[in-house]
Design a protein around this motif. Structure first.
Motif, PDB file in Angstrom:
ATOM      1  N   LEU A 116       0.874  -1.103  -0.033  1.00  0.00           N
ATOM      2  CA  LEU A 116       0.201  -0.132  -0.061  1.00  0.00           C
ATOM      3  C   LEU A 116       0.841   1.210  -0.058  1.00  0.00           C
ATOM      4  CD1 LEU A 116      -2.876  -1.104   2.407  1.00  0.00           C
ATOM      5  CD2 LEU A 116      -2.990  -1.155  -0.077  1.00  0.00           C
ATOM      6  N   GLY A 117       1.946   1.284   0.835  1.00  0.00           N
ATOM      7  CA  GLY A 117       2.891   2.330   0.756  1.00  0.00           C
ATOM      8  C   GLY A 117       3.543   2.458  -0.833  1.00  0.00           C
ATOM      9  N   LEU A 118       3.834   1.514  -1.418  1.00  0.00           N
ATOM     10  CA  LEU A 118       4.360   1.621  -3.017  1.00  0.00           C
ATOM     11  C   LEU A 118       3.278   2.207  -3.782  1.00  0.00           C
ATOM     12  CD1 LEU A 118       6.524   1.188  -4.979  1.00  0.00           C
ATOM     13  CD2 LEU A 118       5.525  -1.332  -5.209  1.00  0.00           C
ATOM     14  N   LEU A 119       2.067   1.831  -3.560  1.00  0.00           N
ATOM     15  CA  LEU A 119       0.783   2.336  -4.208  1.00  0.00           C
ATOM     16  C   LEU A 119       0.940   4.041  -3.952  1.00  0.00           C
ATOM     17  CD1 LEU A 119      -2.205  -0.337  -4.280  1.00  0.00           C
ATOM     18  CD2 LEU A 119      -0.629   0.616  -6.170  1.00  0.00           C
ATOM     19  N   GLY A 120       0.802   4.300  -2.802  1.00  0.00           N
ATOM     20  CA  GLY A 120       0.895   5.816  -2.292  1.00  0.00           C
ATOM     21  C   GLY A 120       1.942   6.338  -2.761  1.00  0.00           C
ATOM     22  N   LEU A 121       3.340   5.842  -2.791  1.00  0.00           N
ATOM     23  CA  LEU A 121       4.280   6.597  -3.484  1.00  0.00           C
ATOM     24  C   LEU A 121       4.164   6.818  -5.147  1.00  0.00           C
ATOM     25  CD1 LEU A 121       7.281   5.070  -1.468  1.00  0.00           C
ATOM     26  CD2 LEU A 121       6.554   7.457  -1.591  1.00  0.00           C
ATOM     27  N   LEU A 122       3.630   5.814  -5.706  1.00  0.00           N
ATOM     28  CA  LEU A 122       3.326   5.950  -7.209  1.00  0.00           C
ATOM     29  C   LEU A 122       2.525   7.009  -7.564  1.00  0.00           C
ATOM     30  CD1 LEU A 122       3.871   4.546  -9.748  1.00  0.00           C
ATOM     31  CD2 LEU A 122       2.037   3.092  -9.619  1.00  0.00           C
ATOM     32  N   ALA A 123       1.210   6.890  -6.491  1.00  0.00           N
ATOM     33  CA  ALA A 123       0.214   7.977  -6.834  1.00  0.00           C
ATOM     34  C   ALA A 123       0.873   9.492  -6.463  1.00  0.00           C
ATOM     35  CB  ALA A 123      -0.855   7.619  -6.086  1.00  0.00           C
ATOM     36  N   ALA A 124       1.531   9.495  -5.289  1.00  0.00           N
ATOM     37  CA  ALA A 124       2.167  10.712  -5.050  1.00  0.00           C
ATOM     38  C   ALA A 124       3.134  11.382  -6.256  1.00  0.00           C
ATOM     39  CB  ALA A 124       2.676  10.826  -3.841  1.00  0.00           C
ATOM     40  N   GLY A 125       3.902  10.302  -6.758  1.00  0.00           N
ATOM     41  CA  GLY A 125       5.032  10.690  -7.597  1.00  0.00           C
ATOM     42  C   GLY A 125       4.251  11.242  -8.843  1.00  0.00           C
ATOM     43  N   TRP A 126       3.186  10.530  -9.289  1.00  0.00           N
ATOM     44  CA  TRP A 126       2.711  10.854 -10.362  1.00  0.00           C
ATOM     45  C   TRP A 126       1.929  12.182 -10.325  1.00  0.00           C
ATOM     46  CZ3 TRP A 126       2.617   7.174 -14.328  1.00  0.00           C
ATOM     47  CH2 TRP A 126       2.023   7.672 -15.619  1.00  0.00           C
ATOM     48  N   PHE A 127       1.233  12.384  -8.858  1.00  0.00           N
ATOM     49  CA  PHE A 127       0.857  13.633  -8.951  1.00  0.00           C
ATOM     50  C   PHE A 127       1.788  14.738  -9.060  1.00  0.00           C
ATOM     51  CE2 PHE A 127      -1.520  16.743  -6.434  1.00  0.00           C
ATOM     52  CZ  PHE A 127      -2.737  16.641  -6.777  1.00  0.00           C
ATOM     53  N   VAL A 128       2.948  14.575  -8.506  1.00  0.00           N
ATOM     54  CA  VAL A 128       3.914  15.607  -8.346  1.00  0.00           C
ATOM     55  C   VAL A 128       4.384  15.916  -9.892  1.00  0.00           C
ATOM     56  CG1 VAL A 128       6.385  16.134  -7.734  1.00  0.00           C
ATOM     57  CG2 VAL A 128       4.828  15.347  -6.113  1.00  0.00           C
ATOM     58  N   LEU A 129       4.659  14.845 -10.637  1.00  0.00           N
ATOM     59  CA  LEU A 129       4.855  14.986 -11.944  1.00  0.00           C
ATOM     60  C   LEU A 129       3.914  15.785 -12.746  1.00  0.00           C
ATOM     61  CD1 LEU A 129       6.479  11.544 -12.828  1.00  0.00           C
ATOM     62  CD2 LEU A 129       7.693  13.708 -12.926  1.00  0.00           C
ATOM     63  N   GLY A 130       2.558  15.479 -12.257  1.00  0.00           N
ATOM     64  CA  GLY A 130       1.504  16.181 -13.143  1.00  0.00           C
ATOM     65  C   GLY A 130       1.597  17.596 -12.747  1.00  0.00           C
ATOM     66  N   ALA A 131       1.872  18.026 -11.596  1.00  0.00           N
ATOM     67  CA  ALA A 131       2.095  19.314 -11.066  1.00  0.00           C
ATOM     68  C   ALA A 131       3.306  20.092 -11.682  1.00  0.00           C
ATOM     69  CB  ALA A 131       2.112  19.530  -9.488  1.00  0.00           C
ATOM     70  N   VAL A 132       4.235  19.131 -11.931  1.00  0.00           N
ATOM     71  CA  VAL A 132       5.462  20.057 -12.515  1.00  0.00           C
ATOM     72  C   VAL A 132       4.937  20.154 -13.937  1.00  0.00           C
ATOM     73  CG1 VAL A 132       7.833  19.479 -13.342  1.00  0.00           C
ATOM     74  CG2 VAL A 132       7.229  19.038 -10.963  1.00  0.00           C
ATOM     75  N   ARG A 133       4.381  19.331 -14.730  1.00  0.00           N
ATOM     76  CA  ARG A 133       4.269  19.670 -16.058  1.00  0.00           C
ATOM     77  C   ARG A 133       2.763  20.604 -16.172  1.00  0.00           C
ATOM     78  NH1 ARG A 133       2.855  14.543 -18.977  1.00  0.00           N
ATOM     79  NH2 ARG A 133       2.596  15.833 -21.025  1.00  0.00           N
ATOM     80  N   GLY A 134       2.057  20.719 -15.132  1.00  0.00           N
ATOM     81  CA  GLY A 134       1.008  21.858 -15.397  1.00  0.00           C
ATOM     82  C   GLY A 134      -0.252  21.018 -15.391  1.00  0.00           C
ATOM     83  N   SER A 135      -0.210  19.737 -15.705  1.00  0.00           N
ATOM     84  CA  SER A 135      -1.354  19.047 -15.705  1.00  0.00           C
ATOM     85  C   SER A 135      -2.023  18.375 -14.386  1.00  0.00           C
ATOM     86  CB  SER A 135      -1.329  18.031 -16.919  1.00  0.00           C
ATOM     87  OG  SER A 135      -2.382  17.385 -17.003  1.00  0.00           O
TER      88      SER A 135
END
Length: 179
Positions: A116-135
């Protein structure tokens, strides 16, 4: 609807067809630019891998409790329905199946927080990448989907444990009464 549910419970072909349709839809969603034949090939491959893994898992579990794949499926359905068998051989097989299933779930409990922690890190990482890209839309939907998936894992695990513990107690209680 009840007929469809029974068909999906008992028939590996019906489960395979449902998996193929879902894989086809997901493949078409993520590979919009590809030709539809590519979608079908990918969906068939994903379905073959999933069905092969399911068959292997069922045969291995059936061998470990001393029954065949069809008997294993029937016992699993009886556990879900909380139906305690009357036949002594079925009861013994059911006891082995319940004990084996409980042991597997309890053994997997120590890895659950990491998963579950790995899933959370994956979701948080994807969210940060989306914030950096502006999407923000797709990462937010992905994070919500991961959260829903994690909650469904916990809910299904709790429900399975509840059913298996009920069956274990019912088999022990009836075993003490019969003996």
């Amino acid at each position: 609807m009840d007929v469809l549910k029974r068909r999906l419970e008992r028939s590996l072909a019906a489960q395979s067809l449902l998996a193929f349709v879902l894989a086809l839809g997901i493949t078409a969603l993520f590979r919009r630019d590809d030709h539809p034949v590519v979608w079908v090939v990918h969906a068939a491959f994903y379905t073959a891998v999933a069905v092969g893994a399911a068959i292997w898992q069922r045969r291995r579990a059936a061998r470990s409790v001393g029954t065949d794949s069809g008997g294993f499926a029937d016992l699993a359905i009886r556990i879900r329905r909380r139906d305690v068998p009357e036949d002594p051989r079925e009861r013994a097989t059911m006891r082995r199946l319940v004990a084996d299933s409980l042991r597997k779930i309890e053994r997997g409990r120590r890895w659950l927080p990491y998963y579950l922690g790995l899933l959370g890190l994956l979701a948080a990482g994807w969210f940060v990448l989306g914030a950096v890209r502006g999407s923000w839309v797709f990462p937010a939907v992905f994070a919500a989907g991961v959260a829903a998936f994690a909650c469904s894992i916990l809910w299904m695990r709790r429900r399975s444990l509840e059913r298996l513990r009920f069956m274990r107690d019912a088999l022990q209680r009836d075993g003490e009464r019969v003996s």
